[in-house]
Each structure stands twice: as structure tokens, then as C-alpha cells.
Write a protein that holds these residues in place. Sequence first.
Motif, PDB file in Angstrom:
ATOM      1  N   UNK A 152      30.857   0.588 -28.873  1.00  0.00           N
ATOM      2  CA  UNK A 152      30.163  -0.363 -28.012  1.00  0.00           C
ATOM      3  C   UNK A 152      29.029   0.402 -27.348  1.00  0.00           C
ATOM      4  N   UNK A 153      27.826   0.115 -27.750  1.00  0.00           N
ATOM      5  CA  UNK A 153      26.683   0.929 -27.329  1.00  0.00           C
ATOM      6  C   UNK A 153      26.439   0.746 -25.834  1.00  0.00           C
ATOM      7  N   UNK A 154      26.470   1.839 -25.063  1.00  0.00           N
ATOM      8  CA  UNK A 154      26.292   1.727 -23.605  1.00  0.00           C
ATOM      9  C   UNK A 154      24.849   1.421 -23.236  1.00  0.00           C
ATOM     10  N   UNK A 155      24.670   0.808 -22.102  1.00  0.00           N
ATOM     11  CA  UNK A 155      23.334   0.418 -21.647  1.00  0.00           C
ATOM     12  C   UNK A 155      22.738   1.426 -20.680  1.00  0.00           C
ATOM     13  N   UNK A 156      23.560   2.297 -20.112  1.00  0.00           N
ATOM     14  CA  UNK A 156      23.077   3.242 -19.115  1.00  0.00           C
ATOM     15  C   UNK A 156      23.049   4.652 -19.688  1.00  0.00           C
ATOM     16  N   UNK A 157      22.250   5.509 -19.071  1.00  0.00           N
ATOM     17  CA  UNK A 157      22.186   6.909 -19.490  1.00  0.00           C
ATOM     18  C   UNK A 157      23.539   7.595 -19.299  1.00  0.00           C
ATOM     19  N   UNK A 158      24.204   7.272 -18.212  1.00  0.00           N
ATOM     20  CA  UNK A 158      25.530   7.845 -17.973  1.00  0.00           C
ATOM     21  C   UNK A 158      26.504   7.437 -19.073  1.00  0.00           C
ATOM     22  N   UNK A 159      26.442   6.176 -19.473  1.00  0.00           N
ATOM     23  CA  UNK A 159      27.306   5.706 -20.546  1.00  0.00           C
ATOM     24  C   UNK A 159      26.997   6.389 -21.862  1.00  0.00           C
ATOM     25  N   UNK A 160      25.712   6.614 -22.138  1.00  0.00           N
ATOM     26  CA  UNK A 160      25.329   7.298 -23.376  1.00  0.00           C
ATOM     27  C   UNK A 160      25.820   8.747 -23.375  1.00  0.00           C
ATOM     28  N   UNK A 161      25.796   9.386 -22.208  1.00  0.00           N
ATOM     29  CA  UNK A 161      26.316  10.756 -22.121  1.00  0.00           C
ATOM     30  C   UNK A 161      27.821  10.776 -22.365  1.00  0.00           C
ATOM     31  N   UNK A 162      28.523   9.777 -21.818  1.00  0.00           N
ATOM     32  CA  UNK A 162      29.970   9.707 -22.031  1.00  0.00           C
ATOM     33  C   UNK A 162      30.298   9.487 -23.501  1.00  0.00           C
ATOM     34  N   UNK A 163      29.562   8.599 -24.142  1.00  0.00           N
ATOM     35  CA  UNK A 163      29.770   8.355 -25.570  1.00  0.00           C
ATOM     36  C   UNK A 163      29.525   9.628 -26.364  1.00  0.00           C
ATOM     37  N   UNK A 164      28.477  10.366 -25.996  1.00  0.00           N
ATOM     38  CA  UNK A 164      28.180  11.623 -26.692  1.00  0.00           C
ATOM     39  C   UNK A 164      29.324  12.627 -26.522  1.00  0.00           C
TER      40      UNK A 164
END
Length: 222
Positions: free
Chosen positions: A28-40
Amino acid sequence: MGNSRVMAAMSEGARTGVRDEGSASEARVPRTERGRRTLRKLLDAAAEEFGEKGFHEASVSSITRRAGVALGSFYTYFESKDALFRALVGDMSEKVRTSARSALSDGMGALEIERAALAAFLRFAAEHKEIYRIIDEAEFVDPESYRQHYETIAARIADRLRAGATLGEFRDGLGELEAWALMGMNVFVGLRYVVWGGGTELGADEVAAGVNRLLAEGVLRR
């Protein structure tokens, strides 16, 4: 200008089916930079976990501990361990593409591009040896992602071969068969000289140069 047509084959995602972002199809592609870092973090931790333990012994709880992410947060991004594994295969495929693409420049000829792309893959594999175990496991865990991984790579190689022929640097008639043969050679020299090692002194550039020489000269005595 002409050589840029060869290089363009490295990033031709839409026609060959390459995913623009490997994790996007299963996460589930995150919308925030923080979410993208967590996904990474989750994807990187999954690469370590699956690489060390294999799919069946790996666990979501261990992956989240490695990532420093709460267990409950995992399900914000993935429905299951299977979904994470599929996303990871796609993510690794994308990293292989971008590592090869970053090694190229506009002044390269078609044969030089093949050498540079292989050398870049070998360096990537040296830093991420787990890719071999993860991709091999994908054949049984998720055959579709396994097949897509190799089909997209072969399609990019075939595009480069055809572009090289158009420029007059490669012979006419090259396509899918030669692309799969070349990909197989690249994969197995990576296994032998990067993953297994075995005390060899050959580095990525030397191995890539040897394969490049085989492409240019063949095996017949002239």
C-alpha cells in the motif's frame, strides 16, 4: 544521439512490463515521506531476513524487529508475508535496472553498454548477495514474480540488442533468443564470481570485460 537509443532500452518500462516502482504492486503505497521511509525499512529488513533464513523460516515479527517498526504497522503496508515477498522481488528487479542504468552514459557504444551494465549488476550483487537466494525461492513461493523478473530483464536486453543492430554495431536478427542466452550468462558469472567467489582475483570489471570479449569475438578460432 544514436547511442542514446541503445541506452533508452534500459528504462523502457511501459512496453516491456517493468514496474516503475517494485514495491508499488503489492504494498500500500504511502502518501507521506515518513511512510515511504518506513516502507523502505521494511523492504530492506525483508531482504536481510529472507536472504538469511529463506521464505518459510522468515517471520513478520522478525522483519519488523529488524526494521525497527511496530508489528501492527506492518499491516498498514502489506496484507501478508507473501505480499511482502512479492513486493521485495519487484523492488530488487527495479534496483537491478536502476543500478545498470546509472552506469551508462551517452557516449557509450552498444557493446560498451553491455559491459557496463554487467559490471554494474555484478557490483550490485556483491553488495546484495541475498538477491540470488530470494529470486531462486520466488520460483516456488511466487512463480509469477519469478518469471516476470527474468522476462523484464530479457526484454530490456533484447531492446538493447535490436537498438545496437539499428546503429550498425550489432548484426541484424538479434532478439529474444540471444537476450535470454546473454542474461543466462550474466546471471551465472555473477553466481560464480560474486556469490561463490572461491578465491578468484577477478573483480566485476574484469569479469564483465571477459564476457564482453566473448560477445565480440565468439569462441571460434579466426
